[in-house]
Enzyme design. Sequence first.
Site, PDB file in Angstrom:
ATOM      1  CG  HIS A  24      25.731  42.041  26.509  1.00 55.01           C
ATOM      2  ND1 HIS A  24      26.917  42.259  25.560  1.00 55.01           N
ATOM      3  CD2 HIS A  24      26.228  41.618  27.805  1.00 55.01           C
ATOM      4  CE1 HIS A  24      27.805  42.198  26.254  1.00 55.01           C
ATOM      5  NE2 HIS A  24      27.446  41.694  27.542  1.00 55.01           N
ATOM      6  CE  LYS A  25      15.758  44.269  23.880  1.00 50.81           C
ATOM      7  NZ  LYS A  25      15.015  43.081  23.591  1.00 50.81           N
TER       8      LYS A  25
END
Length: 524
Positions: free
Chosen positions: A373-374
């Site tokens: 996600h990052k």
Amino acid sequence: MLATNFAAMMPSNTISAAWKTRDMTLIREDDLIASIAEALQYISYFHPTDFIQAMSAAWQREENPGAKQAMAQILVNSRMCAIGRRPICQDTGAANIHIRYGVEAKTDFKRSLQEICDEGTRQGYLRDTNPLRASVVVDPFGDRKNSGDNTPCMLTVEMVAGDKIEVEVAAKGGGSENKAKFTTLNPSGSIADWVVDTVETLGAGWCPPGILGIGVGGNADKAMALAKAALSDPIDLHDLQRRGPSNRTEELRLEIAERVNALGIGAQGLGGVTTVLDVKIRSFPTHAASLPVGLIPNCAATRHVHFTLDGSGPAEFTPPDLSLWPEILLDAASAHARRLDLDNLTDEVLATLEPGQTLLLSGTLYTGRDAAHKRMIDLLDKGEPLPVDLNGRAIYYVGPVDAVGDEAIGPAGPTTSTRMDKFTDRILADTGLKLMIGKAERGPVALEAIAKHKAAYLIAVGGAAYLVSKAIKAAKPVAFQDLGMEAIYELQVEDMPVTVAVDTQGNSIHKTGPAAWKRTPVLA
């Protein structure tokens, strides 16, 4: 014999001579290494027998159909893992090793205990026939690079009287470990009040029903060590309830168990009769001005074993009898489930989902956890395209175990979804993602984003990783392969069991479920 057999490691013509010359009181470094490695393998696929019995009794008592189904999946998964010798949970945990070292023990150790136990951990986690997921990162501050072999282990040592070495080996997953809490109460403070109030704030990320370990006294580090050690004590709550308490500690155990179960949190936070299978308490003298209290929950993937080395060779471990598990027909339990096509996630279809509803998912599913996600957010910030098209798709928060043999994927249970909350609005807005799957509740920020973008959130059962993996028919990495188990995979699933946790309006089963099952505790 599950443990390493010393004799089997030697040529047959030297066995007799070797055993005749072996000092049967000398505890060898190799025996400790082999025993730790085998213990870590053993606990990865065998629940302790007391846990199986306690979970089975809780399943029989459970009145909420959703919670009962979740417990059924945990028990079926447990039996499948016992037969298939594959991990109960994809989070095979950090290796927690506690050694009680007899001061008169004779050993041939040349390395430090940390080095010896790390070697046992390394061998246990890297076994080809059942590789265990490495979750330990070397640098907790910066790059958080994975050690690759789950070392170092979390070692504690206690010097005791005697000439033997006692070892407690446990695998502790991140979901429950992250819920550990500590406080220092006033000497007149209520331990029960603090524990109950704290558990009510923990959510379902620790995968109940499980066990609460409580340490009282000492100082901050001692209280937490006591709480961790208490988690390996035998489960005997129902025996205690039948015979009644004989001291203040047992009175406190009964009070906390009754009050926590009365909260109605239930299995996986869905609401229900049982949240804790037992409450274990250890205490120690403390300062007159202090009342330190440590709290550590253990999840539905409770894993630990104890062994003693006396010089006669490595430890041996006996598998539990398969008759311990109750007969459960998941097909019958899921007969009312609705099938959902992941390749046709239209707004109209999503709008019909209801919190608490059981679904069987089929079609294309992507994986992605914190690191992925990052990475995706970083790409979006730079205006660069993502390596996968998530428009109209579903994502599963999971870091699976490596596959063996003809498996499409190893055990692949969900991770705690709240860690993805801060990314949710941006991902939903910029990618067109429609469905998220994980475990436990979502926080206010995520609930707002889900309602805003008319998405939905589903939960798979934490502690049923091997069962879930059997619904995954194909898996291939498609992005961020350098992240290892946190890479993005494309999965093809068939009848993957999940529960609707949050609908397109933002209504959450983790709010309505416990509220419906909360009751007034019955105290003696």
